[in-house]
Design a protein around this motif. Structure first.
Motif, PDB file in Angstrom:
ATOM      1  N   GLY A   1      -1.800  -1.483   8.360  1.00 39.93           N
ATOM      2  CA  GLY A   1      -1.566  -1.600   7.745  1.00 39.93           C
ATOM      3  C   GLY A   1      -1.612  -0.588   5.670  1.00 39.93           C
ATOM      4  N   MET A   2      -2.256  -1.428   5.051  1.00 46.63           N
ATOM      5  CA  MET A   2      -3.086  -0.237   3.593  1.00 46.63           C
ATOM      6  C   MET A   2      -3.123   0.599   4.163  1.00 46.63           C
ATOM      7  SD  MET A   2      -1.196  -2.525   1.597  1.00 46.63           S
ATOM      8  CE  MET A   2      -2.208  -2.183   0.002  1.00 46.63           C
ATOM      9  N   HIS A   3      -2.774   1.881   3.365  1.00 48.89           N
ATOM     10  CA  HIS A   3      -3.465   3.203   3.647  1.00 48.89           C
ATOM     11  C   HIS A   3      -4.108   3.401   1.945  1.00 48.89           C
ATOM     12  CE1 HIS A   3      -1.276   4.591   6.773  1.00 48.89           C
ATOM     13  NE2 HIS A   3      -0.454   3.964   6.762  1.00 48.89           N
ATOM     14  N   GLY A   4      -5.140   3.008   1.449  1.00 47.72           N
ATOM     15  CA  GLY A   4      -6.162   2.806   0.597  1.00 47.72           C
ATOM     16  C   GLY A   4      -4.423   1.832  -0.170  1.00 47.72           C
ATOM     17  N   ILE A   5      -3.698   2.210  -1.521  1.00 49.15           N
ATOM     18  CA  ILE A   5      -2.943   2.207  -2.552  1.00 49.15           C
ATOM     19  C   ILE A   5      -1.671   1.681  -1.677  1.00 49.15           C
ATOM     20  CG2 ILE A   5      -4.568   2.865  -4.456  1.00 49.15           C
ATOM     21  CD1 ILE A   5      -2.281   4.203  -4.905  1.00 49.15           C
ATOM     22  N   GLN A   6      -1.109   2.341  -0.519  1.00 42.80           N
ATOM     23  CA  GLN A   6      -0.205   2.317  -0.085  1.00 42.80           C
ATOM     24  C   GLN A   6       0.182   2.294   0.591  1.00 42.80           C
ATOM     25  OE1 GLN A   6       1.213   6.540   0.044  1.00 42.80           O
ATOM     26  NE2 GLN A   6       3.249   6.579   1.131  1.00 42.80           N
ATOM     27  N   PHE A   7       1.317   0.782   1.050  1.00 41.45           N
ATOM     28  CA  PHE A   7       1.873   0.168   1.822  1.00 41.45           C
ATOM     29  C   PHE A   7       2.270   0.462   3.108  1.00 41.45           C
ATOM     30  CE2 PHE A   7       3.632  -4.252  -0.475  1.00 41.45           C
ATOM     31  CZ  PHE A   7       2.958  -4.643  -1.248  1.00 41.45           C
TER      32      PHE A   7
ATOM     33  N   ARG B   1       3.401  -8.492   7.121  1.00 38.80           N
ATOM     34  CA  ARG B   1       1.863  -9.651   7.437  1.00 38.80           C
ATOM     35  C   ARG B   1       1.959 -10.796   5.986  1.00 38.80           C
ATOM     36  NH1 ARG B   1      -0.378  -6.445  11.272  1.00 38.80           N
ATOM     37  NH2 ARG B   1      -0.447  -4.881   9.207  1.00 38.80           N
ATOM     38  N   LEU B   2       2.265 -10.088   4.964  1.00 39.00           N
ATOM     39  CA  LEU B   2       2.289 -10.916   4.170  1.00 39.00           C
ATOM     40  C   LEU B   2       3.244 -11.965   3.518  1.00 39.00           C
ATOM     41  CD1 LEU B   2       1.138 -10.327   0.629  1.00 39.00           C
ATOM     42  CD2 LEU B   2       3.224  -9.444  -0.064  1.00 39.00           C
ATOM     43  N   PHE B   3       4.265 -11.603   4.334  1.00 39.36           N
ATOM     44  CA  PHE B   3       5.343 -13.029   4.137  1.00 39.36           C
ATOM     45  C   PHE B   3       4.806 -14.405   5.318  1.00 39.36           C
ATOM     46  CE2 PHE B   3       7.966  -9.782   1.917  1.00 39.36           C
ATOM     47  CZ  PHE B   3       7.894 -10.005   1.022  1.00 39.36           C
ATOM     48  N   ILE B   4       4.335 -13.511   6.672  1.00 37.91           N
ATOM     49  CA  ILE B   4       4.024 -14.233   7.445  1.00 37.91           C
ATOM     50  C   ILE B   4       3.305 -14.888   7.022  1.00 37.91           C
ATOM     51  CG2 ILE B   4       2.844 -14.387   9.929  1.00 37.91           C
ATOM     52  CD1 ILE B   4       4.848 -11.462  10.632  1.00 37.91           C
TER      53      ILE B   4
ATOM     54  N   ALA C   1       1.456   1.214  -9.389  1.00 39.35           N
ATOM     55  CA  ALA C   1       0.382   0.638 -10.417  1.00 39.35           C
ATOM     56  C   ALA C   1      -0.726   1.053  -9.856  1.00 39.35           C
ATOM     57  CB  ALA C   1       0.016  -0.703 -10.501  1.00 39.35           C
ATOM     58  N   ARG C   2      -0.628   2.509  -9.194  1.00 45.13           N
ATOM     59  CA  ARG C   2      -2.272   2.706  -8.187  1.00 45.13           C
ATOM     60  C   ARG C   2      -3.670   0.976  -7.531  1.00 45.13           C
ATOM     61  NH1 ARG C   2      -3.709   6.828  -7.891  1.00 45.13           N
ATOM     62  NH2 ARG C   2      -1.857   8.416  -8.321  1.00 45.13           N
ATOM     63  N   GLY C   3      -2.057   0.348  -6.582  1.00 43.29           N
ATOM     64  CA  GLY C   3      -2.790  -0.209  -6.171  1.00 43.29           C
ATOM     65  C   GLY C   3      -3.306  -1.983  -6.562  1.00 43.29           C
TER      66      GLY C   3
END
Lengths: 163, 500
Positions: A46-52, A59-62, B458-460
């Protein structure tokens, strides 16, 4: 085709509490689909900090799909709607079977036999089918495709088994 | 203005090249041929004919596809008039008066007016596309990822709101499309997603197979259920030329329909359907004697036919300028462009002006072809309508299967198409519309990419979509549209509950 306004007496007793079976079971299947998709994407980070990560958007759409589908199911319990439509067996069965037969034979038997088989099997999808007519029609179409695809459209493929 | 003419001249020099002209003609011809088959609408027609364009150069392929689209639209009107079977939702309106005209022996006049009206609408809409192309493109070039994401949300909301069925069900279909689009290798991390270990799926689900299965095969399965009853009222179509009175009655309706259609076509969603219905209502409202409608009024054919043709053409505007397909047919066009390595969007106009303007010019040529080929060939289409379905559908299946197979020479694609056919049949039975799903499937990768980038920039901070003014405006518009669409439904249903 919609048959809204059915009286309660005509509904099957087992699922009597469902007022809109068409929507209810449709949405239920979508929930099942979502659960399978969720399971299939559960190994993705999933997310790495602020990165998708690769798993974030699926999972968002599911999640959204489950949410909306559950809403439709709830609605289908409260508000009356159309009954389940009858599913035909013959048409879908033979059409799909014909497509699978084609897929299974195109490499081994070549274009002419496999498209002939496709015509014959798919023709069984309708009760109006006549054997002689179907066989003649299958032969004509197979011959036509044998000229059209490899020569006119320049898409080379084996025509007969053995190649 | 001068630039417009210059660009159109470039377009015509591309489109009038003998090869492209031939492809445009061939497309219109084949499109009509398939479109005239009862129960097969433009989306199914294009989905089934996609494979034959893949061997062509990109410009030629797109010109041919556009030709197929117009041909299929016109084919749908032909069946609507002659046998009372609308080929697609937009020609439902045409059946009302067109079929009545055919019953009175005026099928020829109805077909001719439909063709001429569509041609006029096509001419006007071509100019609209050419004129709006440039300004909209320059707007689009200033969009960042956040704006693009919001614009796609708006496009989807439009598609949902204008779809004919329930709003929540259309939303689920968009989501299903989005989820299916994520099967395969993730572009950014290279990780395979939701493939269940099937190697063939690592490239993602094939777009052509999905479209052909869900639109084409499932239509065949459904048509097989309906007992065949085609009443061909006029065995021979004679008297193609409309009378002077017909022309006098139809002309104002054609002009009004064209204007309405050109405007509504730009909206994402059901532009063609909305404009056909809108035009019919308009004509009926301003007619001196509204009771003639439904009994063979020529305005009832002329107006909606012009409107849906204008709309089908201006619906290219969002696709060509913003890169966002407004409906299922345009989603198919995106699929075709992607296969040819063209990324639809504002950069097409600047980077590939020959493609952009060639396509625009071919729209006009395509409409001209329709008039030229269809009026003399009406007799042929009538004969085709009498071929029994038990012979037609195996033929369609054979061409589809071979077409799918030749894409990658793998039987796997054929199997997938068969499975999608069953899925599409199930959708029909639960009244779930496949068009929003296709839209979601096509927009999925773009949407994810822009969402990711916007969030990263946008830094998340997810509020970025609401703090940038253009994006906020688009989101607000989407929200308002959704609320307006859902509110009456809830209220109406609530009344039903209370009545019980």
């Amino acid at each position: 085709m919609t048959q809204a306004g059915e009286t309660a007496a005509e509904r099957p007793p087992l699922f009597g509490f469902i007022r809109n079976p068409q929507d209810f079971f449709g949405a239920l299947a979508l929930v099942v689909f979502s659960v399978i998709a969720y399971w299939a994407s559960s190994d993705l980070p999933g997310m790495h900090g602020i990165q998708f990560g690769p798993g974030t958007a699926p999972r968002l759409f599911i999640g959204l799909l489950i949410f909306v589908s559950l809403g439709i199911m709830l609605h289908a319990v409260i508000v009356t709607g159309p009954k389940l439509e009858r599913f035909a067996i013959r048409g879908p069965l033979f059409v799909t079977a014909a497509v699978f037969v084609f897929a299974a034979t195109i490499r081994s038997l070549g274009l002419i036999p496999s498209s002939f088989l496709l015509v014959v099997v798919s023709s069984m999808a309708t009760p109006e089918m006549r054997w002689l007519e179907t066989i003649v029609w299958g032969a004509i179409l197979a011959a036509f495709c044998a000229v059209l695809f490899p020569y006119a459209l320049n898409l080379p493929m084996p025509l007969w088994p053995g190649y | 203005m001068e630039e417009l003419f210059h660009n159109l001249a470039l377009g015509f020099s591309v489109a009038a090249h003998p090869t492209n002209l031939g492809l445009c003609l061939l497309g219109a011809l084949v499109g009509t041929l398939i479109g005239v088959l009862p129960g097969i609408g433009p989306t199914a027609t294009i989905a089934m004919l996609l494979p034959i364009t893949f061997g062509l150069p990109p410009v030629g392929a797109l010109i041919m596809l556009a030709g197929i689209y117009y041909g299929a639209m016109y084919g749908g009107s032909t069946t609507a008039i002659l046998v009372n079977i609308p080929g697609e939702a937009a020609s439902v309106v045409t059946t009302l008066d067109g079929f009545q005209m055919a019953k009175q022996g005026r099928a020829g006049a109805a077909l001719a007016i439909a063709a001429l009206g569509s041609f006029f609408a096509g001419c006007v809409a071509t100019v609209v596309v050419a004129a709006l192309g440039k300004p909209l493109t320059s707007v689009a070039l200033q969009f960042g990822p956040a704006e693009y994401f919001s614009l796609m949300v708006l496009g989807m909301v439009f598609a949902v709101v204008l779809a004919k069925g329930s709003v929540p069900k259309a939303i689920t279909m968009i989501l299903v499309g989005l989820i299916l689009s994520m099967v395969g290798t993730d572009i950014e991390t290279g990780q395979t997603r939701m493939t269940f270990g099937i190697i063939e799926l690592s490239d993602g689900i094939g777009f052509v197979g999905l479209a052909m299965g869900v639109f084409g095969f499932s239509e065949i399965m459904r048509n097989l259920e309906v007992a065949e009853q085609r009443e061909l009222v006029q065995k021979k179509v004679t008297g193609l030329m409309p009378t002077r009175k017909d022309i006098r009655d139809a002309t104002p309706a054609v002009i009004r329909g064209t204007l309405l259609g050109s405007l509504l076509g730009i909206l994402p969603g059901g532009g063609t359907i909305l404009s056909a219905f809108g035009s019919y209502t308009l004509e009926k409202k301003i007619a001196k004697d509204p009771s003639r409608f439904g009994k063979g009024a020529i305005e009832g054919v002329a107006g909606p036919e012009s409107a849906n043709n204008a709309a089908s053409q201006t619906s290219f505007i969002p696709l060509l300028t913003l890169g966002i397909p407004p409906n299922a047919v345009m989603a198919l066009m995106v699929g075709a462009m992607t296969i040819h390595g063209i990324v639809p969007g504002p950069q097409v106009m600047t980077k590939q002006p020959d493609l952009f303007w060639g396509l625009v010019a071919s729209m006009w040529l395509g409409n001209l072809m329709l008039v030229i080929i269809n009026l003399p060939l009406v007799g042929l289409w009538v004969r085709l309508l009498r071929v029994p379905y038990r012979l037609l559908f195996p033929m369609i299946l054979v061409f589809c299967c071979i077409g799918i197979y030749t894409l990658n020479n793998t039987p796997f694609d054929v199997v997938m198409t068969g499975l999608f056919g069953l899925l599409g049949y199930w959708f029909i039975k639960h009244d779930l519309e496949p068009a929003p799903m296709l839209l979601g499937f096509v927009l999925g990768p773009l949407m994810e990419e822009n969402l990711r980038r916007a969030m990263l920039l946008a830094r998340g901070d997810a509020t970025v979509f609401l703090t940038r003014p253009i994006s906020a405006g688009l989101i607000a518009l989407s929200a308002i549209l959704l609320i307006v669409a859902v509110l009456p439904m809830i209220r109406g249903k609530r009344d039903e509950v209370f009545v019980e």
